[in-house]
Structures are given as C-alpha cells and as structure tokens.
Design an enzyme around this catalytic site. Structure first.
Site, short mmCIF file in Angstrom:
data_model
loop_
_atom_site.label_atom_id
_atom_site.label_comp_id
_atom_site.label_asym_id
_atom_site.label_seq_id
_atom_site.Cartn_x
_atom_site.Cartn_y
_atom_site.Cartn_z
N THR A 12 0.85 -1.21 0.00
CA THR A 12 0.00 0.00 0.00
C THR A 12 0.88 1.25 0.00
O THR A 12 2.01 1.24 0.50
CB THR A 12 -0.93 0.02 1.22
OG1 THR A 12 -0.15 0.09 2.43
CG2 THR A 12 -1.84 -1.19 1.26
N GLY A 13 0.34 2.32 -0.57
CA GLY A 13 1.07 3.59 -0.61
C GLY A 13 2.36 3.46 -1.38
O GLY A 13 3.43 3.85 -0.90
N THR A 15 3.12 4.47 -4.79
CA THR A 15 3.33 5.18 -6.06
C THR A 15 4.60 6.03 -6.03
O THR A 15 4.98 6.61 -7.04
CB THR A 15 2.12 6.06 -6.43
OG1 THR A 15 1.95 7.06 -5.43
CG2 THR A 15 0.86 5.23 -6.54
N SER A 16 5.24 6.13 -4.88
CA SER A 16 6.53 6.84 -4.80
C SER A 16 7.30 6.34 -3.59
O SER A 16 6.83 5.48 -2.84
CB SER A 16 6.31 8.36 -4.71
OG SER A 16 5.70 8.68 -3.47
N GLY A 17 8.50 6.87 -3.45
CA GLY A 17 9.28 6.62 -2.25
C GLY A 17 9.73 5.18 -2.04
O GLY A 17 9.99 4.45 -2.99
N TYR A 150 2.70 11.79 15.46
CA TYR A 150 3.17 10.87 14.41
C TYR A 150 3.76 9.61 15.05
O TYR A 150 3.38 8.48 14.70
CB TYR A 150 4.21 11.57 13.54
CG TYR A 150 4.84 10.68 12.50
CD1 TYR A 150 4.09 10.16 11.45
CD2 TYR A 150 6.20 10.36 12.55
CE1 TYR A 150 4.66 9.34 10.50
CE2 TYR A 150 6.79 9.55 11.60
CZ TYR A 150 6.01 9.03 10.57
OH TYR A 150 6.59 8.22 9.62
N1 LIG Z 1 10.66 9.32 4.38
C1 LIG Z 1 11.02 9.16 5.63
O1 LIG Z 1 12.02 9.71 6.10
C2 LIG Z 1 10.22 8.24 6.53
C3 LIG Z 1 10.78 7.86 7.75
C4 LIG Z 1 10.10 6.99 8.56
C5 LIG Z 1 8.90 6.47 8.16
N2 LIG Z 1 8.35 6.85 6.97
C6 LIG Z 1 7.08 6.20 6.58
O2 LIG Z 1 7.31 5.50 5.37
C7 LIG Z 1 6.11 5.39 4.61
C8 LIG Z 1 6.34 5.86 3.18
O3 LIG Z 1 6.97 7.08 3.23
P1 LIG Z 1 7.73 7.73 1.98
O4 LIG Z 1 8.58 8.82 2.55
O5 LIG Z 1 8.33 6.68 1.12
O6 LIG Z 1 6.47 8.38 1.26
P2 LIG Z 1 6.21 9.13 -0.10
O7 LIG Z 1 7.35 9.08 -1.05
O8 LIG Z 1 5.62 10.43 0.25
O9 LIG Z 1 5.06 8.18 -0.68
C9 LIG Z 1 3.89 8.01 0.00
C10 LIG Z 1 3.04 7.05 -0.80
O10 LIG Z 1 1.88 6.72 -0.04
C11 LIG Z 1 0.72 7.07 -0.78
N3 LIG Z 1 -0.28 7.46 0.21
C12 LIG Z 1 -0.27 8.52 1.03
N4 LIG Z 1 -1.38 8.54 1.78
C13 LIG Z 1 -2.10 7.43 1.41
C14 LIG Z 1 -3.34 6.90 1.81
N5 LIG Z 1 -4.10 7.51 2.73
N6 LIG Z 1 -3.76 5.75 1.24
C15 LIG Z 1 -3.03 5.13 0.29
N7 LIG Z 1 -1.84 5.59 -0.12
C16 LIG Z 1 -1.40 6.74 0.43
C17 LIG Z 1 1.17 8.18 -1.72
O11 LIG Z 1 0.36 8.30 -2.87
P3 LIG Z 1 -0.96 9.26 -2.86
O12 LIG Z 1 -0.53 10.56 -2.26
O13 LIG Z 1 -1.39 9.33 -4.29
O14 LIG Z 1 -1.97 8.53 -2.01
C18 LIG Z 1 2.54 7.64 -2.10
O15 LIG Z 1 2.41 6.59 -3.01
C19 LIG Z 1 5.07 6.17 5.42
O16 LIG Z 1 4.36 5.25 6.21
C20 LIG Z 1 5.91 7.10 6.28
O17 LIG Z 1 5.23 7.46 7.45
C21 LIG Z 1 8.97 7.75 6.15
#
Ligand SMILES: NC(=O)c1ccc[n+]([C@@H]2O[C@H](COP(=O)([O-])OP(=O)(O)OC[C@H]3O[C@@H](n4cnc5c(N)ncnc54)[C@H](OP(=O)(O)O)[C@@H]3O)[C@@H](O)[C@H]2O)c1
Length: 242
Positions: A12-13, A15-17, A150
């Site tokens: 899930t989620g 499409t990026s990252g 968070y």
């Molecule tokens: N980046 C960091 O430093 C970091 C550190 C610790 C934990 N995390 C966690 O890692 C995960 C991914 O983070 P990322 O930084 O890789 O994110 P990201 O690049 O911003 O990507 C987020 C992805 O989740 C989707 N998304 C967001 N809200 C959603 C929803 N309600 N339902 C379904 N899809 C959803 C977005 O697409 P749409 O917007 O089109 O829905 C996108 O595909 C998250 O759980 C975040 O809390 C991130």
C-alpha cells in the site's frame, strides 16, 4: 536465484518513495505486485515505471470501503496473498501546543487504524507461511521534537506485530515492523537544509535511500528471514541505535 518467484505481494502507498522502490525490487525478484495510492495519475505512472507483473488499485488506506475494493481485486485476479506490506502512512509535524484535533485524527486514521484494517481485511487471502510487514518509524524510539502524534500513531504497529505474531503463529505467518530513519523521499524534496540537519544526527553521516528500505523489505518478505517475527528492524544509519 530469485527470492519471490510466483509470490503475490500487496504494497500500500506505493506510487513513490520507499514502497515504490520495494515494488520494483519485488517484481524483479519474481513476484506479482499490487500497489495502491490515492491519485490515479501517479498510480498509472508507477505501474508504467514498474512495467510488468503489477496491478494498480487506486484507494485510500484510511477508507475501509477502499480497502475492501483492494482485496476484492486481489482475490479476483490472484486469489491469495503471500506478502502484505502495509506502508501507506503520513505525518504532520507540530509541537504539543500547536497540534490540532484534525491533524491528530488524520494521522491516527491512516497510520494506526488504516494499517490495522489493511491487515485484518487481507487476512482471509493471506497464505499460510506468509509475511506481513508494516512501516514504522524511529520516531517511536527517539523523542524527536514535533513528532509526538506521528510517533504515537506508529507505535501501535509494534504492538500489532507482537500480538499478531502469537495470533497467527499456527499458520506460520510472520509479522514484522520495518522502521526507517530519515529516507530521501518526497518528504525531503526541496529541503536540502533538513537533509543536512538530519545527516548531522546520523552516525553514517547521510540520510537513507529508498532502495535501502526495499532490500530490507525483500529480506523480511522472503524466506531469508524465516526465523524473524514479532520484530522491529530499524534501517536508520544508526540514528536511533547509538
Ligand atoms: N521518508 C522518511 O524519512 C520516513 C521515515 C520513517 C517512516 N516513513 C514512513 O514511510 C512510509 C512511506 O513514506 P515515503 O517517505 O516513502 O512516502 P512518499 O514518497 O511520500 O510516498 C507516500 C506514498 O503513499 C501514498 N499514500 C499517502 N497517503 C495514502 C493513503 N491515505 N492511502 C493510500 N496511499 C497513500 C502516496 O500516494 P498518494 O498521495 O497518491 O496517495 C505515495 O504513493 C510512510 O508510512 C511514512 O510514514 C517515512
């Protein structure tokens, strides 16, 4: 030898990252992957970037009807799931005195409630000896300023992993939390100052790359981690460890 040949994964989620990087790696390792995201255009682009053995299902992980539709699609197309990676999550950052009720509810609705019901609704499709992975955060370990809600909304995932390890052990299903430190995704776009600040707090002297989460997710998804369950694996360059 490829590690996920003939496996069906739902991410899930993605499409990026980090989750998109993981979907690409899972497909390269032989899996068919279902990915989700709320925006159709970004979903279509991600599906095109992955190229083959991928199905995009638009949906919000905080919306239970969307989750039902996701798993109906998986059931119709593949009939089962071997690997479930609940990665959709979000964060809004503010100090105690400035957190609003709306922001609090948004984070808990997606991170705590959405993750819970993603796993619950996938359960009938999960094969015995499958692997469940949830995305946590090292904000549950470090008392990082502005991250109280968070961190709290993600801390429940550690409890889920422990309880469900017991509840699902008879079926051989493993449940783990992959907790990233700061990773170079959309969060850091245009934020070189923030990257530099974070890097200065990380023993390895840099923030992480999405691919470094993907390889860890592959480890947790595959038989390489066959004796690991109920655990949290931190991928954080040592930030929360030393
Ligand atoms: N980046 C960091 O430093 C970091 C550190 C610790 C934990 N995390 C966690 O890692 C995960 C991914 O983070 P990322 O930084 O890789 O994110 P990201 O690049 O911003 O990507 C987020 C992805 O989740 C989707 N998304 C967001 N809200 C959603 C929803 N309600 N339902 C379904 N899809 C959803 C977005 O697409 P749409 O917007 O089109 O829905 C996108 O595909 C998250 O759980 C975040 O809390 C991130």
């Amino acid at each position: 030898m490829k590690k996920l040949v003939n496996k069906v994964a739902v991410i899930t989620g993605a499409t990026s990252g980090m989750a998109l990087a993981t979907a690409k790696l899972f497909v390269a390792e032989g899996a068919h992957v279902f990915i989700t995201g709320r925006r159709q255009k970004e979903l279509d682009e991600a599906v095109a970037a992955i190229g083959s053995n991928v199905t995009g299902v638009v949906g919000d992980s905080a919306n239970l009807a969307d989750l039902d539709r996701l798993f109906e699609t998986v059931k119709a197309e593949k009939g089962h799931i071997d690997v479930l990676y609940a990665s959709a999550g979000m964060g809004e950052f503010a100090p105690l005195g400035q957190v609003t009720e709306e922001s609090f509810d948004k984070m808990f609705d997606l991170n705590a409630k959405g993750t819970f019901f993603t796993i619950q609704k996938a359960l009938p499709l999960l094969r015995d000896n499958g692997s469940i992975i949830m995305t946590g955060t090292i904000a549950t370990i470090k008392g990082m300023e502005n991250l109280s809600v968070y961190g709290a909304s993600k801390a429940g995932l550690l409890v889920y992993a422990k309880v469900w390890t017991n509840e699902l052990k008879a079926r051989g299903i493993r449940v783990n939390v992959l907790s990233p430190g700061p990773i170079d995704t959309s969060v850091f776009v245009g934020r070189e100052d923030m990257k530099t600040f974070m890097a200065s707090h990380i023993p390895m002297g840099r923030i992480g790359r999405p691919e470094e989460i993907a390889t860890t997710a592959l480890f947790l998804a595959s038989n390489d981690s066959s004796f690991i369950t109920g655990s949290e694996i931190c991928v954080d360059g040592g930030m929360a460890q030393v």
